[in-house]
Design a protein around this motif. Structure first.
Motif, PDB file in Angstrom:
ATOM      1  N   ASP A  75      13.024   4.823   2.169  1.00 24.17           N
ATOM      2  CA  ASP A  75      13.525   4.598   0.804  1.00 24.17           C
ATOM      3  C   ASP A  75      12.648   5.268  -0.246  1.00 24.17           C
ATOM      4  OD1 ASP A  75      15.628   3.143   1.771  1.00 24.17           O
ATOM      5  OD2 ASP A  75      14.679   1.185   1.469  1.00 24.17           O
ATOM      6  N   ASN A  76      11.354   5.435   0.053  1.00 24.43           N
ATOM      7  CA  ASN A  76      10.429   6.077  -0.887  1.00 24.43           C
ATOM      8  C   ASN A  76      10.326   7.586  -0.657  1.00 24.43           C
ATOM      9  OD1 ASN A  76       8.741   4.023  -2.680  1.00 24.43           O
ATOM     10  ND2 ASN A  76       9.149   3.029  -0.725  1.00 24.43           N
ATOM     11  N   ASP A  77      11.212   8.115   0.191  1.00 22.03           N
ATOM     12  CA  ASP A  77      11.291   9.572   0.438  1.00 22.03           C
ATOM     13  C   ASP A  77      10.042  10.144   1.074  1.00 22.03           C
ATOM     14  OD1 ASP A  77      13.857   9.721  -0.757  1.00 22.03           O
ATOM     15  OD2 ASP A  77      12.939   9.790  -2.738  1.00 22.03           O
ATOM     16  N   ILE A  78       9.187   9.309   1.625  1.00 20.43           N
ATOM     17  CA  ILE A  78       7.979   9.803   2.286  1.00 20.43           C
ATOM     18  C   ILE A  78       8.330  10.342   3.671  1.00 20.43           C
ATOM     19  CG2 ILE A  78       5.679   9.156   3.115  1.00 20.43           C
ATOM     20  CD1 ILE A  78       5.709   6.941   0.964  1.00 20.43           C
ATOM     21  N   LEU A  79       9.248   9.647   4.357  1.00 29.69           N
ATOM     22  CA  LEU A  79       9.757  10.097   5.648  1.00 29.69           C
ATOM     23  C   LEU A  79      11.234  10.437   5.506  1.00 29.69           C
ATOM     24  CD1 LEU A  79       8.118   7.553   8.139  1.00 29.69           C
ATOM     25  CD2 LEU A  79       7.462   9.933   7.757  1.00 29.69           C
ATOM     26  N   GLU A  83       0.824  -1.219   0.000  1.00 29.73           N
ATOM     27  CA  GLU A  83       0.000   0.000   0.000  1.00 29.73           C
ATOM     28  C   GLU A  83       0.856   1.266   0.000  1.00 29.73           C
ATOM     29  OE1 GLU A  83      -3.677  -2.189   2.394  1.00 29.73           O
ATOM     30  OE2 GLU A  83      -2.063  -1.162   3.445  1.00 29.73           O
ATOM     31  N   VAL A  84       2.015   1.209   0.634  1.00 30.96           N
ATOM     32  CA  VAL A  84       2.908   2.366   0.623  1.00 30.96           C
ATOM     33  C   VAL A  84       3.361   2.668  -0.795  1.00 30.96           C
ATOM     34  CG1 VAL A  84       5.197   3.194   1.322  1.00 30.96           C
ATOM     35  CG2 VAL A  84       3.705   2.093   2.992  1.00 30.96           C
ATOM     36  N   ARG A  85       3.742   1.647  -1.531  1.00 28.11           N
ATOM     37  CA  ARG A  85       4.191   1.851  -2.915  1.00 28.11           C
ATOM     38  C   ARG A  85       3.044   2.341  -3.795  1.00 28.11           C
ATOM     39  NH1 ARG A  85       6.678  -3.082  -1.359  1.00 28.11           N
ATOM     40  NH2 ARG A  85       8.960  -2.900  -1.226  1.00 28.11           N
ATOM     41  N   LYS A 102      11.490  -2.367  18.495  1.00 21.36           N
ATOM     42  CA  LYS A 102      11.586  -3.072  17.224  1.00 21.36           C
ATOM     43  C   LYS A 102      12.249  -2.214  16.142  1.00 21.36           C
ATOM     44  CE  LYS A 102       9.380  -6.819  18.550  1.00 21.36           C
ATOM     45  NZ  LYS A 102      10.045  -8.156  18.574  1.00 21.36           N
ATOM     46  N   ALA A 103      12.144  -0.893  16.299  1.00 19.73           N
ATOM     47  CA  ALA A 103      12.710   0.014  15.299  1.00 19.73           C
ATOM     48  C   ALA A 103      14.200   0.267  15.499  1.00 19.73           C
ATOM     49  CB  ALA A 103      11.955   1.347  15.324  1.00 19.73           C
ATOM     50  N   LYS A 104      14.778  -0.170  16.629  1.00 18.29           N
ATOM     51  CA  LYS A 104      16.177   0.141  16.957  1.00 18.29           C
ATOM     52  C   LYS A 104      17.178  -0.279  15.882  1.00 18.29           C
ATOM     53  CE  LYS A 104      16.234   0.709  21.950  1.00 18.29           C
ATOM     54  NZ  LYS A 104      16.709   0.180  23.239  1.00 18.29           N
ATOM     55  N   PRO A 105      17.053  -1.457  15.254  1.00 15.18           N
ATOM     56  CA  PRO A 105      18.041  -1.811  14.219  1.00 15.18           C
ATOM     57  C   PRO A 105      18.087  -0.786  13.070  1.00 15.18           C
ATOM     58  CG  PRO A 105      16.791  -3.741  14.878  1.00 15.18           C
ATOM     59  CD  PRO A 105      16.144  -2.584  15.542  1.00 15.18           C
ATOM     60  N   PHE A 106      16.926  -0.319  12.649  1.00 18.17           N
ATOM     61  CA  PHE A 106      16.900   0.659  11.560  1.00 18.17           C
ATOM     62  C   PHE A 106      17.423   2.019  12.034  1.00 18.17           C
ATOM     63  CE2 PHE A 106      14.427   4.018   9.304  1.00 18.17           C
ATOM     64  CZ  PHE A 106      15.045   3.880   8.068  1.00 18.17           C
ATOM     65  N   ILE A 107      17.074   2.403  13.250  1.00 17.80           N
ATOM     66  CA  ILE A 107      17.559   3.683  13.801  1.00 17.80           C
ATOM     67  C   ILE A 107      19.081   3.657  13.917  1.00 17.80           C
ATOM     68  CG2 ILE A 107      17.462   5.245  15.755  1.00 17.80           C
ATOM     69  CD1 ILE A 107      14.861   5.075  14.139  1.00 17.80           C
ATOM     70  N   LYS A 111       7.929  -6.402  12.014  1.00 14.56           N
ATOM     71  CA  LYS A 111       8.400  -5.825  10.755  1.00 14.56           C
ATOM     72  C   LYS A 111       8.583  -4.303  10.841  1.00 14.56           C
ATOM     73  CE  LYS A 111       5.894  -9.344   8.093  1.00 14.56           C
ATOM     74  NZ  LYS A 111       4.860  -9.567   7.052  1.00 14.56           N
ATOM     75  N   VAL A 112       8.606  -3.769  12.061  1.00 14.96           N
ATOM     76  CA  VAL A 112       8.665  -2.319  12.234  1.00 14.96           C
ATOM     77  C   VAL A 112       9.865  -1.705  11.513  1.00 14.96           C
ATOM     78  CG1 VAL A 112       8.961  -0.448  13.888  1.00 14.96           C
ATOM     79  CG2 VAL A 112       7.364  -2.319  14.379  1.00 14.96           C
ATOM     80  N   ALA A 113      11.042  -2.292  11.710  1.00 18.10           N
ATOM     81  CA  ALA A 113      12.253  -1.739  11.094  1.00 18.10           C
ATOM     82  C   ALA A 113      12.135  -1.714   9.570  1.00 18.10           C
ATOM     83  CB  ALA A 113      13.473  -2.554  11.521  1.00 18.10           C
ATOM     84  N   GLY A 114      11.615  -2.799   9.002  1.00 16.32           N
ATOM     85  CA  GLY A 114      11.457  -2.851   7.551  1.00 16.32           C
ATOM     86  C   GLY A 114      10.423  -1.857   7.043  1.00 16.32           C
TER      87      GLY A 114
END
Length: 465
Positions: free
Chosen positions: A367-371, A317-319, A399-404, A357-360
């Motif tokens: 990656d889509n420049d939305i954030l 849905e994001v895409r 759950k978001a820590k790996p991406f942060i 799946k929070v990090a993903g």
């Protein structure tokens, strides 16, 4: 033909909006003297208004009668008036009825509602749209003669008019002609007084003259002959030619409602478009953004979009809705922060499938420049219970820590690479200088040593060298 800037306050010779300079010719003598504006049709075309408007404006300002000969394109102001004076008066007309009050651009249209008795102005350049703020005698003339009126319906010449209709109208017992559009009996003398502004000496005009100046002097059946449709549907169709910015400035009582009520209005609009399958249309994206601006909920709109657009299948849905989301979040940090809150709500609602799946998910938005990176890092600094319970928010942050951490390390690597690049440049410059001086010293001193330590031990005559 000599031309001048439409807005003569602009002195730039490369100003793109030009119009012919007024060409006037005085005809007749005595009480019959009149000024014919020879090129009024060309001037009117350049400023985007019917030729009758500025001509009538001249008559109002000069206190003189005006006459219009559509067939021969003769627009007449009674009396003797030079071209320079009329040109100055035209500047006043342009300033009041042509130039946009916001950007001073002449790319404007007058929108006339004869039923409501209103005149509004729309600018195609900046998107301004609002009621005409000028209060002038010409306003009445414009309301009776909208810009879309067909001049040919009034008669092809000054004397023709609707003379052919007179036999159908008949006369009253005292000889007065029925000229009102509503069927009212008005005397010729009274009518002539309304069409002669500032000149009471011409109250004895002929019936033919009256037909010229009062285009609505016919029964109701003749309405279709002198104007095109001015119904609500026709006005709405013409409004579609304005920019989206103009539509967004429509006056509405919604501005007086609470923020929650305004958000609910926007919610219903997005939901309607979604259910109709129209969210892939760029034009719909623009309309939604304009509506959010009108309701003053642009920064809160991403919360509504997240609720209506996302489900457990958020990755796809994001895409799909990337362009719509970008229209609201691009370069808008507050909107991005509210979108983060909407993402938290979706993850909490479908925690069984999305919590791991929070990090993903965050990386997908990134990656889509939305954030933007800045918005994500600011969000990571504090756990908030504004959108979801604090326990859920804490788990989402964990759950978001790996991406942060990945974002932070990437930022540190970029800064360190820049520093190393600067240091290496300095070191290379230093080494080059260090190699130059020893080479010069070594080439000077070897020869004397070889002369003193001769293997044969013979003395060397310096004079022979």
């Amino acid at each position: 033909m000599a031309t001048v800037n439409v807005n003569r306050n602009v002195t730039d010779v490369f100003y793109r909006y030009k119009m012919p300079r007024i060409n006037a010719k005085v005809e007749g003598k005595g009480n019959g003297i009149k000024t014919v504006i020879v090129n009024m049709a060309e001037v009117a075309k350049a400023i985007g208004r019917p030729a009758t408007y500025p001509t009538k404006y001249f008559g109002c300002e000069l206190g003189a009668q005006t006459q219009f000969d559509y067939k021969n394109e003769r627009f007449i102001v009674n009396g003797s008036h030079d071209a320079a004076k009329l040109q100055d008066l035209l500047d006043g007309f342009i300033r009041k009825f042509v130039l946009c009050p916001e950007c001073d651009n002449p790319e404007t249209d007058l929108l006339v509602s004869t039923k409501k008795g209103t005149i509004s102005q729309g600018c195609k350049a900046c998107g301004f749209h609002g009621p005409l703020e000028v209060n002038h005698k010409v306003n009445t003339f414009i309301l009776k003669n909208p810009p879309n009126m067909d001049p040919a319906a009034q008669g092809s010449s000054l004397t023709e008019g609707k003379r052919s209709k007179r036999s159908k109208k008949g006369t009253t017992e005292n000889g007065n002609t029925t000229v009102g559009a509503n069927g009212a009996n008005e005397s010729i003398n009274n009518t002539s007084a309304t069409i002669s502004e500032g000149d009471s000496s011409n109250a004895s005009q002929t019936a033919a003259d009256i037909d010229i100046v009062v285009p609505k002097a016919a029964d109701a059946d003749d309405d279709d002959n002198w104007t095109v449709d001015v119904s609500e549907e026709a006005v709405r169709a013409r409004l579609q030619d304005l920019t989206e910015g103009a539509k967004g400035m429509t006056i509405s009582d919604d501005a007086d409602k609470t923020e929650k009520e305004r958000i609910d209005i926007f919610y219903e609009m997005v939901k309607h478009r979604r259910d109709a399958g129209q969210l892939d249309n760029v034009q719909v994206h623009k309309e939604l953004h304009v509506e959010a601006e009108r309701l003053d909920v642009v920064t809160k709109a991403p919360l509504v979009l997240a609720e209506l657009l996302f489900s457990a299948n958020i990755n796809a849905e994001v895409r799909k809705h990337r362009n719509l989301l970008l229209r609201f979040t691009h370069n808008n940090s507050k909107a991005q922060r509210n979108l983060m809150g909407g993402i938290e709500q979706i993850i909490a609602l479908h925690s069984a499938k999305l919590m791991d799946k929070v990090a993903g998910i965050l990386k997908l938005f990134y990656d889509n420049d939305i954030l933007e990176e800045k918005a994500i890092l600011e969000w990571s600094q504090k756990v908030s219970k504004k959108y979801v319970p604090k326990e859920t928010a804490t788990e989402i942050h964990e759950k978001a820590k790996p991406f942060i951490q990945w974002l932070q390390e990437a930022e540190e690597e970029e800064s360190s690479d820049e520093e190393e690049g600067e240091d290496s440049d300095v070191e290379i410059e230093y080494n080059d200088r260090a190699r130059v001086e020893p080479l010069k010293k070594e080439t000077v001193k070897p020869t004397p040593k070889k002369v003193e330590d001769d293997d044969d031990g013979e003395e060397i005559d310096i004079d022979d060298i």
